[in-house]
Enzyme design. Structure first.
Site, mmCIF file in Angstrom:
data_model
loop_
_atom_site.group_PDB
_atom_site.id
_atom_site.type_symbol
_atom_site.label_atom_id
_atom_site.label_comp_id
_atom_site.label_asym_id
_atom_site.label_seq_id
_atom_site.Cartn_x
_atom_site.Cartn_y
_atom_site.Cartn_z
ATOM 1 N N GLU A 63 -73.452 -108.841 -9.683
ATOM 2 C CA GLU A 63 -74.547 -109.079 -8.740
ATOM 3 C C GLU A 63 -75.704 -108.167 -9.123
ATOM 4 O OE1 GLU A 63 -73.809 -108.497 -4.583
ATOM 5 O OE2 GLU A 63 -71.835 -109.454 -4.657
ATOM 6 N N GLU B 116 -66.958 -105.030 -4.004
ATOM 7 C CA GLU B 116 -67.489 -103.771 -3.483
ATOM 8 C C GLU B 116 -66.503 -103.028 -2.583
ATOM 9 O OE1 GLU B 116 -71.387 -104.528 -1.858
ATOM 10 O OE2 GLU B 116 -72.234 -104.921 -3.843
#
Length: 500
Positions: free
Chosen positions: A271, A154
């Site tokens: 995820e 991220e």
């Protein structure tokens, strides 16, 4: 009544079991972690496992000294050996930055993973090459060529990459991808592991990779459907979008990359979950299993994999949990208590490879030997104010079962009043540290309710009339009865009185 056809509509994708998430890398050294993973592998059988912190200081790979650098793989070897021994491969995430190689002090999580760029790009490249080369040397090239290698986590969020600096991440990806390919050109490398809603980042990443001719074998991003965090002591509450929002997020990368050089690459959601918080009680509920059922049933239409975050509550991003049930991401709590969502995955693992029908509340499959397996669920209301008992739901199916006069039907279900250890824990008064007897009760309560019956087959079909409670997820397995009852048998003989 839904009439399920005899002919399959296609294969059931197994994208849902390709990968599962985990807490930071070194947690896998714990016995309870490995016991939990062994249970998950027995009942579900994931193929890969992904987590943060492989290169963070807790694993101790990067060890500088006055004469140079030693790369220490003591913990890496123990963890990967354990994974492979349990039939699961690493989905390698390269991160975070070792403190002695970092350009700054910014960290993330309670365990302080450093999220700054390297102060030496050459040093970072050498660390990556040394790590990947060690894996190849220890586990063999043919094996490691099967392990996806993802660059960071991220980077579009400032907490995970200093200033969310896009240009700095592009450089990190370029240096890292080339370092991996220097070890072997056929190793799989990819990224950028973006959080939801980062379409512009993805598009500009695609342009960068194409313009610079940087190696890339897969694209990765994440998906969550929760709203802003509403904090309470040791917990978080959030609104949820409908589960279709997750499927929309799954579909977004391919739509964004259409027409680019990255179109056609495998897409991995490395995820996904409802809430992105590891302290949201929704994760522990029966609601959560029913909420995610349509996602598991349909996610494979959009991506090559979608990795549930995470398999266990052994997860310490915001600190050590303060209660057995604390809203952790895991399919399992500490002490291996199964949550309703665990059973959703275990039910999926028992489905057949042929898909016969799929709807808003059901998925019908067939095994090679003709057995049928049906997953059904009660749709949830994300606008509701409670996750407790309420109106039920009915699923009526006519399913094909050739060559039998009767069918044996086995049903297992979880819901508000079955397979719901969280509800029982609440009834106990939410003990922070349950005693041994309480743990035993919770373990019993965590198991699905099972029942069995024999139904007639008429014109090669069986009628399943499934009454589901609120937030119920149910697995129904249907097989032909091969009756081997002796011709002389009579139930009236059970008390030794013969026919009367």
């Amino acid at each position: 009544m839904i009439n399920v056809p005899d002919d399959p509509i296609g294969r059931l994708p197994d994208a849902w079991r390709f990968c599962v998430g985990t807490g930071r890398f070194e947690l896998a050294l714990r016995r309870d972690y490995q016991d939990s993973l062994a249970l998950v592998q027995k009942d579900i059988g994931f193929r890969y496992i992904r987590g943060h912190g492989l290169l963070s200081d807790g694993v101790g790979v990067y060890r500088p000294h006055e004469y140079g650098v030693r790369y220490a793989f003591t913990y890496v070897d123990q963890v990967v050996d354990a994974y492979l021994g349990l039939g699961i491969r690493p989905f390698v995430e390269l991160g975070f930055m070792p403190y002695d190689l970092a350009s700054g002090d910014q960290t993330v999580f309670w365990w302080q993973g450093n999220v700054t760029p390297p102060r030496s790009w050459t040093g970072w490249a050498e660390l990556v090459k040394a790590t990947v080369a060690h894996l190849v040397d220890r586990y063999g090239l043919d094996e490691v060529r099967q392990w996806p290698i993802e660059v960071w986590n991220e980077p579009n969020l400032a907490p995970f990459w200093q200033d969310a600096d896009r240009d700095a991440y592009h450089r990190l990806y370029e240096v890292t991808a080339h370092a991996v390919k220097e070890v072997d050109a056929e190793l799989l490398v990819g990224g950028p592991a973006l959080s939801p809603g980062a379409g512009d980042w993805m598009a500009r990443f695609a342009d960068f990779v194409e313009d610079r001719q940087v190696p890339i074998n897969f694209v990765s991003c994440h998906a969550y459907s929760s709203g802003p965090a509403q904090h309470v002591p040791f917990g978080t509450h959030q609104t949820l979008a409908p589960a279709t929002k997750l499927l929309d997020q799954f579909a977004e990368p391919r739509a964004t990359l259409a027409g680019t050089a990255l179109a056609g690459l495998p897409v991995h959601i490395t995820e996904f979950n409802s809430s992105y918080r590891p302290d949201n009680p929704i994760h522990d509920t029966a609601f959560h299993a029913a909420y995610l059922a349509p996602v598991l049933a349909g996610g494979g239409d959009h991506v090559d994999s979608f990795s549930y975050w995470t398999f266990s509550d052994m997860f310490e991003e915001v600190g050590i949990p303060t209660a057995l049930f604390h809203g952790g991401f895991g399919l399992l709590t500490h002490r291996q208590l199964k949550k309703p969502t665990y059973h959703l995955y275990a039910f999926m693992a028992r489905l057949g490879g042929e898909a016969l029908a799929r709807g808003d509340d059901h998925l019908v499959t067939r095994h090679p030997d003709g057995r049928l397996a049906v997953l059904a669920w009660a749709p949830v209301d994300v606008e509701g104010t409670a996750v407790g008992p309420g109106d039920g739901h009915r699923v009526r199916l006519s399913v094909p079962l050739a060559g039998a006069a009767d069918a044996f039907v086995a049903r297992a279900h979880v819901g508000e009043d079955a397979g719901n250890a969280y509800a029982v824990w609440c009834a106990m008064g939410r003990p922070l540290s349950p005693r041994t007897r309480e743990i035993e009760v919770l373990r019993e309560a965590a198991e699905p309710v099972r029942r069995y019956e024999r139904l007639p087959v008429a014109d090669g079909r069986v009628t399943l009339d499934l009454a589901l409670g609120r937030h119920e997820v149910t697995l129904v397995e249907v097989s032909a009865v091969v009756d081997e009852t002796p011709p002389w048998w009579s139930d009236s003989h059970l008390l030794g009185r013969g026919d009367e």
